[in-house]
Design an enzyme around this catalytic site. Sequence first.
Site, PDB file in Angstrom:
ATOM      1  N   THR A   1       0.663  -1.303  -0.102  1.00  0.00           N
ATOM      2  CA  THR A   1      -0.061  -0.014  -0.192  1.00  0.00           C
ATOM      3  C   THR A   1       0.864   1.173  -0.047  1.00  0.00           C
ATOM      4  OG1 THR A   1      -0.225   0.222   2.434  1.00  0.00           O
ATOM      5  CG2 THR A   1      -1.929  -1.244   1.220  1.00  0.00           C
ATOM      6  N   GLY A   2       0.391   2.243  -0.668  1.00  0.00           N
ATOM      7  CA  GLY A   2       1.465   3.441  -0.747  1.00  0.00           C
ATOM      8  C   GLY A   2       2.315   3.129  -1.752  1.00  0.00           C
ATOM      9  N   GLY A   3       2.410   2.260  -2.748  1.00  0.00           N
ATOM     10  CA  GLY A   3       3.452   1.862  -3.584  1.00  0.00           C
ATOM     11  C   GLY A   3       3.808   2.762  -4.814  1.00  0.00           C
ATOM     12  N   THR A   4       3.131   4.083  -4.954  1.00  0.00           N
ATOM     13  CA  THR A   4       3.299   4.916  -5.914  1.00  0.00           C
ATOM     14  C   THR A   4       4.531   5.754  -5.743  1.00  0.00           C
ATOM     15  OG1 THR A   4       1.888   6.678  -5.407  1.00  0.00           O
ATOM     16  CG2 THR A   4       0.910   4.633  -6.446  1.00  0.00           C
ATOM     17  N   SER A   5       5.273   5.852  -4.715  1.00  0.00           N
ATOM     18  CA  SER A   5       6.464   6.859  -4.326  1.00  0.00           C
ATOM     19  C   SER A   5       7.207   6.477  -3.235  1.00  0.00           C
ATOM     20  CB  SER A   5       5.837   8.247  -4.387  1.00  0.00           C
ATOM     21  OG  SER A   5       5.403   8.523  -3.041  1.00  0.00           O
ATOM     22  N   GLY A   6       8.298   6.949  -3.104  1.00  0.00           N
ATOM     23  CA  GLY A   6       9.052   7.035  -1.915  1.00  0.00           C
ATOM     24  C   GLY A   6       9.425   5.313  -1.375  1.00  0.00           C
ATOM     25  N   ILE A   7       9.261   5.096  -0.166  1.00  0.00           N
ATOM     26  CA  ILE A   7       9.531   3.780   0.493  1.00  0.00           C
ATOM     27  C   ILE A   7       8.767   2.671  -0.164  1.00  0.00           C
ATOM     28  CG2 ILE A   7       9.435   2.381   2.676  1.00  0.00           C
ATOM     29  CD1 ILE A   7       9.886   5.268   4.119  1.00  0.00           C
ATOM     30  N   GLY A   8       7.525   2.802  -0.446  1.00  0.00           N
ATOM     31  CA  GLY A   8       6.720   1.943  -0.994  1.00  0.00           C
ATOM     32  C   GLY A   8       6.875   1.543  -2.617  1.00  0.00           C
TER      33      GLY A   8
ATOM     34  N   TYR B   1       1.171  12.867  14.417  1.00  0.00           N
ATOM     35  CA  TYR B   1       2.079  11.680  13.288  1.00  0.00           C
ATOM     36  C   TYR B   1       2.614  10.878  14.481  1.00  0.00           C
ATOM     37  CZ  TYR B   1       5.293   9.617  10.247  1.00  0.00           C
ATOM     38  OH  TYR B   1       5.814   8.649   9.410  1.00  0.00           O
TER      39      TYR B   1
HETATM   40  N1  LIG Z   1      10.084   9.763   4.530  1.00  0.00           N
HETATM   41  C1  LIG Z   1      10.301   9.507   5.970  1.00  0.00           C
HETATM   42  O1  LIG Z   1      11.302  10.246   6.535  1.00  0.00           O
HETATM   43  C2  LIG Z   1       9.712   8.502   6.852  1.00  0.00           C
HETATM   44  C3  LIG Z   1      10.075   8.220   7.970  1.00  0.00           C
HETATM   45  C4  LIG Z   1       9.406   7.311   8.914  1.00  0.00           C
HETATM   46  C5  LIG Z   1       8.371   6.649   8.371  1.00  0.00           C
HETATM   47  N2  LIG Z   1       7.838   7.033   7.194  1.00  0.00           N
HETATM   48  C6  LIG Z   1       6.656   6.389   6.917  1.00  0.00           C
HETATM   49  O2  LIG Z   1       6.873   5.512   5.505  1.00  0.00           O
HETATM   50  C7  LIG Z   1       5.772   5.374   4.866  1.00  0.00           C
HETATM   51  C8  LIG Z   1       5.767   5.883   3.349  1.00  0.00           C
HETATM   52  O3  LIG Z   1       6.316   7.130   3.354  1.00  0.00           O
HETATM   53  P1  LIG Z   1       7.172   7.845   2.160  1.00  0.00           P
HETATM   54  O4  LIG Z   1       8.225   8.602   2.896  1.00  0.00           O
HETATM   55  O5  LIG Z   1       7.345   6.897   1.491  1.00  0.00           O
HETATM   56  O6  LIG Z   1       6.005   8.787   1.579  1.00  0.00           O
HETATM   57  P2  LIG Z   1       5.599   9.288   0.245  1.00  0.00           P
HETATM   58  O7  LIG Z   1       6.767   9.233  -0.855  1.00  0.00           O
HETATM   59  O8  LIG Z   1       4.554  10.443   0.483  1.00  0.00           O
HETATM   60  O9  LIG Z   1       4.509   7.994  -0.124  1.00  0.00           O
HETATM   61  C9  LIG Z   1       3.529   7.771   0.586  1.00  0.00           C
HETATM   62  C10 LIG Z   1       2.598   6.695  -0.439  1.00  0.00           C
HETATM   63  O10 LIG Z   1       1.359   6.435   0.283  1.00  0.00           O
HETATM   64  C11 LIG Z   1       0.240   6.803  -0.662  1.00  0.00           C
HETATM   65  N3  LIG Z   1      -0.738   7.002   0.230  1.00  0.00           N
HETATM   66  C12 LIG Z   1      -0.814   8.239   1.131  1.00  0.00           C
HETATM   67  N4  LIG Z   1      -2.046   8.195   1.659  1.00  0.00           N
HETATM   68  C13 LIG Z   1      -2.756   7.233   1.342  1.00  0.00           C
HETATM   69  C14 LIG Z   1      -3.873   6.526   1.684  1.00  0.00           C
HETATM   70  N5  LIG Z   1      -4.738   7.284   2.523  1.00  0.00           N
HETATM   71  N6  LIG Z   1      -4.254   5.488   0.947  1.00  0.00           N
HETATM   72  C15 LIG Z   1      -3.590   4.947   0.391  1.00  0.00           C
HETATM   73  N7  LIG Z   1      -2.567   5.312  -0.220  1.00  0.00           N
HETATM   74  C16 LIG Z   1      -1.791   6.589   0.371  1.00  0.00           C
HETATM   75  C17 LIG Z   1       0.804   7.816  -1.507  1.00  0.00           C
HETATM   76  O11 LIG Z   1       0.076   8.000  -2.740  1.00  0.00           O
HETATM   77  P3  LIG Z   1      -1.223   8.739  -2.780  1.00  0.00           P
HETATM   78  O12 LIG Z   1      -0.587  10.294  -2.266  1.00  0.00           O
HETATM   79  O13 LIG Z   1      -1.640   8.870  -4.271  1.00  0.00           O
HETATM   80  O14 LIG Z   1      -2.175   8.218  -1.915  1.00  0.00           O
HETATM   81  C18 LIG Z   1       2.176   7.213  -1.714  1.00  0.00           C
HETATM   82  O15 LIG Z   1       2.289   6.186  -2.660  1.00  0.00           O
HETATM   83  C19 LIG Z   1       4.629   6.196   5.533  1.00  0.00           C
HETATM   84  O16 LIG Z   1       4.025   5.305   6.418  1.00  0.00           O
HETATM   85  C20 LIG Z   1       5.442   7.090   6.294  1.00  0.00           C
HETATM   86  O17 LIG Z   1       4.747   7.674   7.606  1.00  0.00           O
HETATM   87  C21 LIG Z   1       8.444   8.004   6.234  1.00  0.00           C
END
Ligand SMILES: NC(=O)c1ccc[n+]([C@@H]2O[C@H](COP(=O)([O-])OP(=O)(O)OC[C@H]3O[C@@H](n4cnc5c(N)ncnc54)[C@H](OP(=O)(O)O)[C@@H]3O)[C@@H](O)[C@H]2O)c1
Length: 168
Positions: free
Chosen positions: A12-19, A151
């Site tokens: 889930t959330g596989g369109t950017s970043g970590i996913g 958060y």
């Molecule tokens: N980046 C960091 O420094 C960091 C640190 C610790 C933990 N995290 C966690 O890592 C995870 C991924 O974060 P990321 O940094 O890779 O963020 P990201 O690049 O913003 O990616 C978030 C992904 O989740 C999707 N998403 C967001 N809300 C959603 C929803 N309600 N339903 C379905 N998809 C949803 C987004 O696509 P759409 O917007 O199109 O839905 C996108 O694919 C999150 O759980 C975040 O809290 C991140």
Amino acid sequence: MGNFNGKVVVVTGGTSGIGLATAQRFVEEGAHVFITGRRQNELDTAVKLIGERVTGVQGDISNLNDLDKLFETVRQEKGHLDILFANAGLGSILPLGHITEEQYQITFDVNVKGTLFTIQKALPLFPDQTGSIILTGSTASTIGDAGFSVYGGTKAALRQMARNWVTD
Ligand SMILES: NC(=O)c1ccc[n+]([C@@H]2O[C@H](COP(=O)([O-])OP(=O)(O)OC[C@H]3O[C@@H](n4cnc5c(N)ncnc54)[C@H](OP(=O)(O)O)[C@@H]3O)[C@@H](O)[C@H]2O)c1
């Protein structure tokens, strides 16, 4: 091919970043990956980027109907699930005194409710109770940092719920 040949994975959330990075790596290792996200354009772009053994299913994890659609697609296409990466999440930074109901609502709805029901609705697809469920936590769940209380609270809730789910 690699360590996950033939495995069925949901990110889930596989369109950017970590996913997205994780989905790409699973495919490189031989898995078929279902990725999700709310925005159709970003989903289409990610599917194109990953290129093979990938299915995009648009949806919001805080919407239970969207979760039903996701897992029904997995059931119809593959019949089961081996690995769930419940990764979708979001957050914004607001210090106490400036926190809004909207910030609270969307952060808890997506990160807590959405992740909980992602996992619960996926359970029937795991054959013989085998497989892996992985959550994305955050250091914000254990350390205090200005503006991160909402958060961090959602990620702390996930960490504690996971402890209980293991015993369930
Ligand atoms: N980046 C960091 O420094 C960091 C640190 C610790 C933990 N995290 C966690 O890592 C995870 C991924 O974060 P990321 O940094 O890779 O963020 P990201 O690049 O913003 O990616 C978030 C992904 O989740 C999707 N998403 C967001 N809300 C959603 C929803 N309600 N339903 C379905 N998809 C949803 C987004 O696509 P759409 O917007 O199109 O839905 C996108 O694919 C999150 O759980 C975040 O809290 C991140």
